[in-house]
Design a protein around this motif. Sequence first.
Motif, PDB file in Angstrom:
ATOM      1  N   TRP A  26       0.840  -1.201   0.000  1.00 23.71           N
ATOM      2  CA  TRP A  26       0.000   0.000   0.000  1.00 23.71           C
ATOM      3  C   TRP A  26       0.870   1.244   0.000  1.00 23.71           C
ATOM      4  N   ASP A  27       0.475   2.248  -0.787  1.00 26.38           N
ATOM      5  CA  ASP A  27       1.186   3.522  -0.795  1.00 26.38           C
ATOM      6  C   ASP A  27       1.211   4.131   0.604  1.00 26.38           C
ATOM      7  N   SER A  28       0.117   3.991   1.329  1.00 28.12           N
ATOM      8  CA  SER A  28       0.050   4.562   2.679  1.00 28.12           C
ATOM      9  C   SER A  28       1.067   3.897   3.610  1.00 28.12           C
ATOM     10  N   MET A  29       1.300   2.618   3.434  1.00 21.43           N
ATOM     11  CA  MET A  29       2.287   1.922   4.260  1.00 21.43           C
ATOM     12  C   MET A  29       3.696   2.351   3.880  1.00 21.43           C
ATOM     13  N   SER A  30       3.950   2.488   2.603  1.00 26.07           N
ATOM     14  CA  SER A  30       5.254   2.951   2.142  1.00 26.07           C
ATOM     15  C   SER A  30       5.549   4.362   2.673  1.00 26.07           C
ATOM     16  N   ARG A  31       4.562   5.237   2.591  1.00 27.45           N
ATOM     17  CA  ARG A  31       4.736   6.613   3.103  1.00 27.45           C
ATOM     18  C   ARG A  31       4.947   6.612   4.615  1.00 27.45           C
ATOM     19  N   LEU A  32       4.217   5.753   5.310  1.00 25.19           N
ATOM     20  CA  LEU A  32       4.363   5.662   6.761  1.00 25.19           C
ATOM     21  C   LEU A  32       5.794   5.277   7.137  1.00 25.19           C
ATOM     22  N   LEU A  33       6.316   4.260   6.495  1.00 29.62           N
ATOM     23  CA  LEU A  33       7.683   3.832   6.787  1.00 29.62           C
ATOM     24  C   LEU A  33       8.680   4.960   6.526  1.00 29.62           C
ATOM     25  N   SER A  34       8.555   5.598   5.375  1.00 29.43           N
ATOM     26  CA  SER A  34       9.472   6.699   5.045  1.00 29.43           C
ATOM     27  C   SER A  34       9.364   7.844   6.038  1.00 29.43           C
ATOM     28  N   SER A  35       8.130   8.180   6.421  1.00 28.64           N
ATOM     29  CA  SER A  35       7.936   9.309   7.345  1.00 28.64           C
ATOM     30  C   SER A  35       8.434   9.001   8.757  1.00 28.64           C
ATOM     31  N   HIS A  36       8.661   7.735   9.029  1.00 29.18           N
ATOM     32  CA  HIS A  36       9.190   7.335  10.334  1.00 29.18           C
ATOM     33  C   HIS A  36      10.671   6.956  10.248  1.00 29.18           C
ATOM     34  N   GLY A  37      11.342   7.422   9.221  1.00 31.21           N
ATOM     35  CA  GLY A  37      12.791   7.281   9.141  1.00 31.21           C
ATOM     36  C   GLY A  37      13.309   5.935   8.682  1.00 31.21           C
ATOM     37  N   VAL A  38      12.477   5.179   7.964  1.00 36.05           N
ATOM     38  CA  VAL A  38      12.894   3.857   7.487  1.00 36.05           C
ATOM     39  C   VAL A  38      13.345   3.953   6.032  1.00 36.05           C
ATOM     40  N   SER A  39      14.487   3.373   5.728  1.00 35.57           N
ATOM     41  CA  SER A  39      14.974   3.328   4.341  1.00 35.57           C
ATOM     42  C   SER A  39      15.662   1.983   4.112  1.00 35.57           C
ATOM     43  N   ASN A  40      15.928   1.700   2.852  1.00 36.81           N
ATOM     44  CA  ASN A  40      16.615   0.462   2.472  1.00 36.81           C
ATOM     45  C   ASN A  40      16.028  -0.755   3.182  1.00 36.81           C
ATOM     46  N   TYR A  41      14.721  -0.886   3.112  1.00 35.81           N
ATOM     47  CA  TYR A  41      14.009  -1.974   3.783  1.00 35.81           C
ATOM     48  C   TYR A  41      13.861  -3.136   2.806  1.00 35.81           C
ATOM     49  N   SER A  42      14.320  -4.296   3.206  1.00 33.90           N
ATOM     50  CA  SER A  42      14.162  -5.481   2.376  1.00 33.90           C
ATOM     51  C   SER A  42      13.811  -6.676   3.255  1.00 33.90           C
ATOM     52  N   ILE A  43      13.108  -7.625   2.642  1.00 38.28           N
ATOM     53  CA  ILE A  43      12.733  -8.859   3.325  1.00 38.28           C
ATOM     54  C   ILE A  43      13.134 -10.009   2.407  1.00 38.28           C
ATOM     55  N   HIS A  44      13.767 -11.014   2.984  1.00 33.66           N
ATOM     56  CA  HIS A  44      14.269 -12.148   2.219  1.00 33.66           C
ATOM     57  C   HIS A  44      13.667 -13.433   2.776  1.00 33.66           C
ATOM     58  N   LEU A  45      13.359 -14.359   1.882  1.00 36.99           N
ATOM     59  CA  LEU A  45      12.741 -15.620   2.259  1.00 36.99           C
ATOM     60  C   LEU A  45      13.766 -16.745   2.263  1.00 36.99           C
ATOM     61  N   PHE A  46      13.818 -17.493   3.355  1.00 35.08           N
ATOM     62  CA  PHE A  46      14.544 -18.754   3.436  1.00 35.08           C
ATOM     63  C   PHE A  46      13.459 -19.824   3.396  1.00 35.08           C
ATOM     64  N   SER A  47      13.111 -20.243   2.192  1.00 41.36           N
ATOM     65  CA  SER A  47      11.905 -21.042   1.973  1.00 41.36           C
ATOM     66  C   SER A  47      11.925 -22.393   2.687  1.00 41.36           C
ATOM     67  N   GLU A  48      13.074 -23.033   2.771  1.00 42.15           N
ATOM     68  CA  GLU A  48      13.136 -24.352   3.397  1.00 42.15           C
ATOM     69  C   GLU A  48      12.718 -24.313   4.867  1.00 42.15           C
ATOM     70  N   GLN A  49      12.914 -23.187   5.499  1.00 41.64           N
ATOM     71  CA  GLN A  49      12.594 -23.026   6.913  1.00 41.64           C
ATOM     72  C   GLN A  49      11.371 -22.137   7.155  1.00 41.64           C
ATOM     73  N   ASN A  50      10.780 -21.608   6.076  1.00 40.07           N
ATOM     74  CA  ASN A  50       9.642 -20.686   6.181  1.00 40.07           C
ATOM     75  C   ASN A  50       9.998 -19.446   7.006  1.00 40.07           C
ATOM     76  N   LEU A  51      11.241 -19.022   6.855  1.00 40.13           N
ATOM     77  CA  LEU A  51      11.744 -17.875   7.593  1.00 40.13           C
ATOM     78  C   LEU A  51      11.841 -16.655   6.692  1.00 40.13           C
ATOM     79  N   LEU A  52      11.538 -15.519   7.270  1.00 32.59           N
ATOM     80  CA  LEU A  52      11.726 -14.239   6.603  1.00 32.59           C
ATOM     81  C   LEU A  52      12.794 -13.470   7.365  1.00 32.59           C
ATOM     82  N   PHE A  53      13.759 -12.954   6.647  1.00 32.28           N
ATOM     83  CA  PHE A  53      14.806 -12.118   7.232  1.00 32.28           C
ATOM     84  C   PHE A  53      14.565 -10.697   6.760  1.00 32.28           C
ATOM     85  N   SER A  54      14.361  -9.782   7.682  1.00 34.78           N
ATOM     86  CA  SER A  54      14.137  -8.390   7.276  1.00 34.78           C
ATOM     87  C   SER A  54      15.334  -7.537   7.680  1.00 34.78           C
ATOM     88  N   TYR A  55      15.614  -6.583   6.819  1.00 30.47           N
ATOM     89  CA  TYR A  55      16.694  -5.621   7.038  1.00 30.47           C
ATOM     90  C   TYR A  55      16.137  -4.247   6.737  1.00 30.47           C
TER      91      TYR A  55
END
Length: 104
Positions: A26-55
């Motif tokens: 959602w655009d509203s979620m993207s704007r919220l993150l930016s307005s709260h000082g979040v940048s370079n946000y990524s999430i990666h999937l380790f599918s074998e373990q059903n794990l998400l790694f966020s940075y």
Amino acid sequence: MIRKTCLMFVNPDCHDEYKRRHDQLWDSMSRLLSSHGVSNYSIHLFSEQNLLFSYAEIENEEQWAAIADTEICKEWWAYMKDIMQSNADNSPVSRDLKEVFYLK
């Protein structure tokens, strides 16, 4: 700038749906993150373990924590709760990670 990392857990049959929902963030979620000082946000999937790694790179911990108190974030959590492990308040079950190495 603070590097923030955590692990989350996606349901085994929901990997594609998780990606689809984030591809249509959602655009509203993207704007919220930016307005709260979040940048370079990524999430990666380790599918074998059903794990998400966020940075994410954040300006400060207070702004990051304040995101959870917004209506937009609470709506996003409710939208995502059916495809990932969630707490009683719909927030994703997550585990913060401790940085042990960084090469600049």
